[in-house]
Each structure stands twice: as structure tokens, then as C-alpha cells.
Design a protein around this motif. Sequence first.
Motif, PDB file in Angstrom:
ATOM      1  N   ASN A  52      22.829 -20.455 -39.806  1.00 47.71           N
ATOM      2  CA  ASN A  52      23.905 -19.803 -39.055  1.00 47.71           C
ATOM      3  C   ASN A  52      23.337 -18.785 -38.065  1.00 47.71           C
ATOM      4  N   ARG A  53      22.329 -18.035 -38.488  1.00 51.24           N
ATOM      5  CA  ARG A  53      21.700 -17.063 -37.579  1.00 51.24           C
ATOM      6  C   ARG A  53      21.035 -17.769 -36.404  1.00 51.24           C
ATOM      7  N   LEU A  54      20.380 -18.895 -36.667  1.00 49.17           N
ATOM      8  CA  LEU A  54      19.773 -19.655 -35.580  1.00 49.17           C
ATOM      9  C   LEU A  54      20.837 -20.196 -34.629  1.00 49.17           C
ATOM     10  N   ALA A  55      21.990 -20.568 -35.165  1.00 46.29           N
ATOM     11  CA  ALA A  55      23.090 -21.042 -34.325  1.00 46.29           C
ATOM     12  C   ALA A  55      23.649 -19.902 -33.468  1.00 46.29           C
ATOM     13  N   GLU A  56      23.749 -18.714 -34.039  1.00 45.74           N
ATOM     14  CA  GLU A  56      24.233 -17.558 -33.276  1.00 45.74           C
ATOM     15  C   GLU A  56      23.280 -17.212 -32.141  1.00 45.74           C
ATOM     16  N   ARG A  57      22.001 -17.431 -32.346  1.00 45.76           N
ATOM     17  CA  ARG A  57      20.994 -17.104 -31.330  1.00 45.76           C
ATOM     18  C   ARG A  57      20.799 -18.221 -30.311  1.00 45.76           C
ATOM     19  N   GLY A  58      21.471 -19.351 -30.518  1.00 44.92           N
ATOM     20  CA  GLY A  58      21.397 -20.435 -29.555  1.00 44.92           C
ATOM     21  C   GLY A  58      20.314 -21.465 -29.810  1.00 44.92           C
ATOM     22  N   TRP A  59      19.615 -21.375 -30.923  1.00 41.55           N
ATOM     23  CA  TRP A  59      18.554 -22.336 -31.230  1.00 41.55           C
ATOM     24  C   TRP A  59      19.128 -23.621 -31.809  1.00 41.55           C
ATOM     25  N   LEU A  60      20.231 -23.495 -32.542  1.00 42.55           N
ATOM     26  CA  LEU A  60      20.918 -24.628 -33.136  1.00 42.55           C
ATOM     27  C   LEU A  60      22.370 -24.590 -32.710  1.00 42.55           C
ATOM     28  N   ARG A  61      23.076 -25.666 -33.022  1.00 40.98           N
ATOM     29  CA  ARG A  61      24.502 -25.712 -32.750  1.00 40.98           C
ATOM     30  C   ARG A  61      25.200 -26.050 -34.052  1.00 40.98           C
TER      31      ARG A  61
END
Length: 54
Positions: free
Chosen positions: A34-43
Amino acid sequence: MRRAEGPIMVKQVCGELGISLEPARSEALRSKLNRLAERGWLRKLADGKFTTTL
């Protein structure tokens, strides 16, 4: 994530990384994803699956 052919669930990521599927471990990984998604690395998709950004 990049080797997956489509969106994947947290349980699939745990299995690929060799992490146990007990709730404490999978929820910790879900938090990281979820943190990676918030940072734009994942969706993160509406159904809770994750994929790489386009």
C-alpha cells in the motif's frame, strides 16, 4: 510484480517471496505494498490486487 502476467494478490506475492501466509505476515506485506502504491511505484486496483504502474 513485473514477472506477473496481470494483477496479483498479496497471497501470491507472499508465496513468491517465501513469506508465510499467516495473517500477521501477509498484513505487514499488504501495508508495504500500500505504501508503494501511495508513492506511485505500484498501482492498487479496486478489488485489492496490485500491479505495476503503466
